[in-house]
Design an enzyme around this catalytic site. Sequence first.
Site, PDB file in Angstrom:
ATOM      1  N   ASN A  48       0.818  -1.218   0.000  1.00  0.00           N
ATOM      2  CA  ASN A  48       0.000   0.000   0.000  1.00  0.00           C
ATOM      3  C   ASN A  48       0.848   1.263   0.000  1.00  0.00           C
ATOM      4  OD1 ASN A  48      -2.477  -1.358   0.025  1.00  0.00           O
ATOM      5  ND2 ASN A  48      -2.489  -1.514   2.247  1.00  0.00           N
ATOM      6  N   HIS A 134     -15.113  -0.963   5.165  1.00  0.00           N
ATOM      7  CA  HIS A 134     -14.085  -1.711   5.882  1.00  0.00           C
ATOM      8  C   HIS A 134     -14.627  -2.303   7.177  1.00  0.00           C
ATOM      9  CE1 HIS A 134     -10.258  -2.281   8.144  1.00  0.00           C
ATOM     10  NE2 HIS A 134      -9.776  -2.521   6.940  1.00  0.00           N
ATOM     11  N   GLU A 176     -16.243   4.825   2.326  1.00  0.00           N
ATOM     12  CA  GLU A 176     -14.815   4.972   2.071  1.00  0.00           C
ATOM     13  C   GLU A 176     -14.631   5.889   0.865  1.00  0.00           C
ATOM     14  OE1 GLU A 176     -12.385   1.399   2.204  1.00  0.00           O
ATOM     15  OE2 GLU A 176     -14.084   0.280   3.000  1.00  0.00           O
ATOM     16  N   SER A 180     -11.210  -0.378  -0.389  1.00  0.00           N
ATOM     17  CA  SER A 180      -9.937  -1.075  -0.257  1.00  0.00           C
ATOM     18  C   SER A 180      -9.838  -2.376  -1.040  1.00  0.00           C
ATOM     19  CB  SER A 180      -9.658  -1.362   1.225  1.00  0.00           C
ATOM     20  OG  SER A 180     -10.679  -2.170   1.782  1.00  0.00           O
ATOM     21  N   ASP A 205     -13.870   7.367   5.467  1.00  0.00           N
ATOM     22  CA  ASP A 205     -12.586   6.719   5.701  1.00  0.00           C
ATOM     23  C   ASP A 205     -11.787   6.921   4.411  1.00  0.00           C
ATOM     24  OD1 ASP A 205     -10.418   5.059   5.965  1.00  0.00           O
ATOM     25  OD2 ASP A 205     -11.554   3.218   6.221  1.00  0.00           O
ATOM     26  N   HIS A 208      -7.407   5.048   1.458  1.00  0.00           N
ATOM     27  CA  HIS A 208      -6.817   4.725   0.162  1.00  0.00           C
ATOM     28  C   HIS A 208      -6.975   5.851  -0.857  1.00  0.00           C
ATOM     29  CE1 HIS A 208      -6.067   0.558   1.365  1.00  0.00           C
ATOM     30  NE2 HIS A 208      -7.223   0.648   2.006  1.00  0.00           N
TER      31      HIS A 208
END
Length: 382
Positions: A48, A134, A176, A180, A205, A208
Amino acid sequence: MAFEFIEAALQQRRVESLLRARHVIADSSDARFLTTKDGKQYLNFASNDYLGLGSKLELQGGLTGSRSSALVTGYQQCHKDFETLLCKHFGYGSALLFSTGFSANSSVIKALFSQSSGSKSALDSAIFQDKLNHASLIDGALQSDAKHIRFNHNDMGHLRQRLEKSKAINKLIISEGVFSMDGDSAPLQQLMELKQQNNAWLMLDDAHSFGVLGEHGLGSVGLGCKPEILVITFGKAMACQGAAVLASKTVIDFLLQFNRDYIYSTSMSPLMVQAAEQQFLRVLDANEQRQHLFNNIALFKQLCADANIPVMPSDTAIQPVVLGSAENALNAQAKLKEQGIWLTAIRPPTVPHNTARLRITITAAHTHNDIEKLVSALRVSI
């Protein structure tokens, strides 16, 4: 015999090709390569560290531990300075630092919607979550006292129906910024419109998205979306460790009273705070790395299209290839390792049943030759 269920559960995982195991990595100092304990080296497409900044991190010493929780003696000048820096660039009134993104996500939700906060507001509250959020977000909601409502992935029509049907006074939409496991992005503008139309708040969130998307890599905020609660993590594009929750001063003051994870945990290591600030400043200035990353993503997608490799629709660093069964994903993973490619087979329950996949992450550190080698290996492995 007591606790026989433990071995039974493990055996069931083995039968279903779902047993998880760790791999000892001897060295991964280069963003492109990792070396296993047996000395074998692999091209790394499972990191990542999207901008390849991990190798630039330089720790100059300092306290490894803060020695106390933040509300005792663990809140030091470095914590305050870094929070102030984050607030300045993201445009928020206050922030809290956490040691992990999982703790940041789950604890904020639990604190907001707990009857232990001294009111009955949790009983008049509802959480609206994307079905692919997530695990930390899901766990936080399940442990809260609010009603937990799921909406179909990125389906704004479904979310609208659920918001309009709800009689809750306090509505929190959670998504998100970039998902992810699928690598696709949330429809930020529509989320903002729906939360305004329904007198709701939005929590993102941005693990990413931050560092990769938006002006200066500021993620969703850099794309013009400023949620009431923003969570960024330092373990992805920043290649560091920890997380931050950004919100208004009133919300952060509330969390200081009622967020049990923050109150009862030793505060983030000053050494890690120093490292995180260093990496944050690098992220802001990493326009060249971001452009190289986007070029690499475009090359990978084009080569996969030419080779008829079924990559999911994604314009981000996360490029999943869904293979269906867990067994198929594990077999493909093994074949790739034989060719010097390190990839992770993602299986249920991390992803829905029958969607086991290879989760490919492209980084700015990869060369065009690396990506060509990856695609050639995929062609004969899936």
